[in-house]
Design an enzyme around this catalytic site. Sequence first.
Site, PDB file in Angstrom:
ATOM      1  N   CYS A 137      26.451   2.594  10.771  1.00 18.99           N
ATOM      2  CA  CYS A 137      26.079   2.893  12.214  1.00 18.99           C
ATOM      3  C   CYS A 137      26.842   1.811  13.083  1.00 18.99           C
ATOM      4  O   CYS A 137      28.055   1.874  13.409  1.00 18.99           O
ATOM      5  CB  CYS A 137      24.619   3.085  12.358  1.00 18.99           C
ATOM      6  SG  CYS A 137      24.282   3.751  13.811  1.00 18.99           S
TER       7      CYS A 137
ATOM      8  N   LYS B 173       0.547  -1.125   0.061  1.00 19.52           N
ATOM      9  CA  LYS B 173       0.134   0.008  -0.139  1.00 19.52           C
ATOM     10  C   LYS B 173       0.742   1.311   0.011  1.00 19.52           C
ATOM     11  O   LYS B 173       0.598   2.290  -0.514  1.00 19.52           O
ATOM     12  CB  LYS B 173      -0.907  -0.075   1.139  1.00 19.52           C
ATOM     13  CG  LYS B 173      -2.021   0.755   1.323  1.00 19.52           C
ATOM     14  CD  LYS B 173      -3.198   0.302   2.039  1.00 19.52           C
ATOM     15  CE  LYS B 173      -2.841  -0.298   3.113  1.00 19.52           C
ATOM     16  NZ  LYS B 173      -2.486   0.554   4.546  1.00 19.52           N
TER      17      LYS B 173
ATOM     18  N   HIS C   1      23.442   7.246   8.534  1.00 19.93           N
ATOM     19  CA  HIS C   1      22.621   6.375   7.808  1.00 19.93           C
ATOM     20  C   HIS C   1      22.537   7.008   6.402  1.00 19.93           C
ATOM     21  O   HIS C   1      21.482   7.656   6.183  1.00 19.93           O
ATOM     22  CB  HIS C   1      21.374   6.252   8.565  1.00 19.93           C
ATOM     23  CG  HIS C   1      21.304   5.344   9.693  1.00 19.93           C
ATOM     24  ND1 HIS C   1      21.216   4.007   9.816  1.00 19.93           N
ATOM     25  CD2 HIS C   1      21.695   5.677  10.752  1.00 19.93           C
ATOM     26  CE1 HIS C   1      21.294   3.561  10.980  1.00 19.93           C
ATOM     27  NE2 HIS C   1      21.651   4.343  11.674  1.00 19.93           N
TER      28      HIS C   1
ATOM     29  N   GLU D 292      21.600   5.767   3.645  1.00 21.15           N
ATOM     30  CA  GLU D 292      20.506   5.252   3.020  1.00 21.15           C
ATOM     31  C   GLU D 292      19.326   5.918   3.001  1.00 21.15           C
ATOM     32  O   GLU D 292      18.394   5.945   2.115  1.00 21.15           O
ATOM     33  CB  GLU D 292      20.304   3.760   3.412  1.00 21.15           C
ATOM     34  CG  GLU D 292      19.993   3.671   4.888  1.00 21.15           C
ATOM     35  CD  GLU D 292      21.238   3.418   5.939  1.00 21.15           C
ATOM     36  OE1 GLU D 292      22.257   3.779   5.498  1.00 21.15           O
ATOM     37  OE2 GLU D 292      20.821   3.060   7.020  1.00 21.15           O
TER      38      GLU D 292
HETATM   39  N1  GLN Z   1      23.108   0.387  18.872  1.00 18.20           N
HETATM   40  C1  GLN Z   1      24.008   1.593  18.347  1.00 18.20           C
HETATM   41  C2  GLN Z   1      23.848   2.818  18.960  1.00 18.20           C
HETATM   42  O1  GLN Z   1      22.932   3.037  19.535  1.00 18.20           O
HETATM   43  C3  GLN Z   1      24.027   1.658  16.716  1.00 18.20           C
HETATM   44  C4  GLN Z   1      22.640   2.228  16.157  1.00 18.20           C
HETATM   45  C5  GLN Z   1      22.195   1.812  14.773  1.00 18.20           C
HETATM   46  O2  GLN Z   1      22.911   0.871  14.138  1.00 18.20           O
HETATM   47  N2  GLN Z   1      21.411   2.519  14.485  1.00 18.20           N
HETATM   48  O3  GLN Z   1      24.780   3.826  18.924  1.00 18.20           O
END
Ligand code: GLN
Length: 556
Positions: free
Chosen positions: A400, A18, A527, A529
């Site tokens: 991350c 959706k 991130h 992405e």
């Molecule tokens: N757990 C890790 C942190 O809190 C990485 C978080 C993640 O990969 N988004 O820093």
Amino acid sequence: MNTRYVFVTGGVLSGIGKGVVSASIAKLFQFRGYKVDMIKIDPYLNVDPGTLNPVEHGEVFVCEEVWRFEPARGYEFAIAEIDQDFGTYERFLDANMHPSHNITSGQVYLTVILRERTGEYLGRTIQVIPHVTDEIKRRIRMIAESCRPDVLVVEVGGTVGDIEAMPFLEAIRQFRLEMPPGYTALVHVTLVPYLRTVGQQKTKPTQHSVRELQSMGLQPDVIVARSDDYLTEDVKRKISLFCNVPPEAVISDPDLEVVYELPLVFERQGLGRYLARLLRLERVEGDAERIAEWEGVVGLYKSPRDFVTIAMPGKYTMIHDSYISINEALKHAAAHQGLGVKIKHVDSERFEEDPGLVEEELARADGILLTPGFGSRGVEGMIEVARYAIERGKTFLGICFGAQLLFVAFCRYVMGLKGANSTEVDPGTPYPVVDLLPEQRGVATKGGTMRLGAHDVYLVEGTRVYEAYGGQKVIRERFRHRYHIVLDYAVKARDAGLVISATDAAGRVVNAIELAGEAWVVGVQFHPEFKSRVVRPSPIYAAFIRAAYEAKKGGK
Ligand code: GLN
């Protein structure tokens, strides 16, 4: 205010795409040169999806801004973590979505209840109708007024018939009644399964779900039918007759190899024209140039001249949606280099029982992407993956948590700091090389309390990351973390061949690291992405794919 509203509901099953349908409908209005925006309603009681397990709910998307949600006087919550459908919207529409556009039952009830406590409804009984439904309508109107789109597409999560969704459907019924004719449209997305034994597409589930919708006072204007293939004329006529919509308003939503083609599939069936007429918009026909442009982009995804294989070890591999923005970012990066990407999801927990599997599973990949994550399950396996990349010089991108674990592996196996770890994984580690961000120390509550949203990232000249971003000194990327690579350790690691490639403005938070030398091994705390688009890949993903493809051609 001239904003038109398209409500999108779903029937029969959840998970029939959706979100992609909603984004594609919005795209049809972009084809006509209209300004569009999106709302997603999630009927669950969480305030936002930030605290949900990715295996249960899929990815948590992070947007550019952090929204200060103030349900009542004296209360405030930070919201930047929103439903993964917003990733689809951003990718399709090439626009940033605001976190306030993800309305949950949790937010709505919290607002109403806190208002009652602060005395705003003094003397009255608070009820679902009108107080909850009024709040839903208020939120939708507020967004229309502040963003002023020509068309606002409102996707209602879940399926018609879910108890949680009832107040939202009732609010939509009232909303439609209050608006002049031609200002709202209702699109219902259903499933039309193909029964092989009888060789037929079956319409009964669609009929039932439309009847359910009608029993709540909602008549769909358009039915979008998810199916393996295009609907036959016969089936369209049947749905039309039983569901009370004209045959031309019954639209096929067949399986596609490239989902980005769906707006074109809809356009070819006349859905854009149909909705534009229904909403009495001036420009009924799509702009040929805009459509051709999208066709050109989709073409890149449909005809790769070669492939790269990327292994993605992680702990949420049971459902691929947990990493959907990463999957798509890899596809964007590859497509714009004339390539297709084969993604191999690998459960990193298996490496813990049998480290020999690392080689077996990863040797044939051209590149390794180490995924984001939380907690300690499966982490030793992920560290093994990073070690493998460092020792073999395998093309590697850590995102991350993946970057943090790259650093852990470097400290352990290159610098010889035995037992080095993140304090998230091992609070008693002798070498806490990844630790809580200082400002996170006092934070006890969960939900909107991580370091979130977009922040400036300062790139260090001469590094791979700097190169990837085309020589920009400052970029903006999105974050979602509590822990970070400890600067002191990163500085010490330099002598052993680690490069700090990016920091924050103050040089306090390490935002990216890489290995010196030949191998393309990079970890980013952010991130990227989340900012990758169908038309514009993320620069660091593009550099990663380029390096992986070169490794493939070089036989590495
Ligand atoms: N757990 C890790 C942190 O809190 C990485 C978080 C993640 O990969 N988004 O820093």
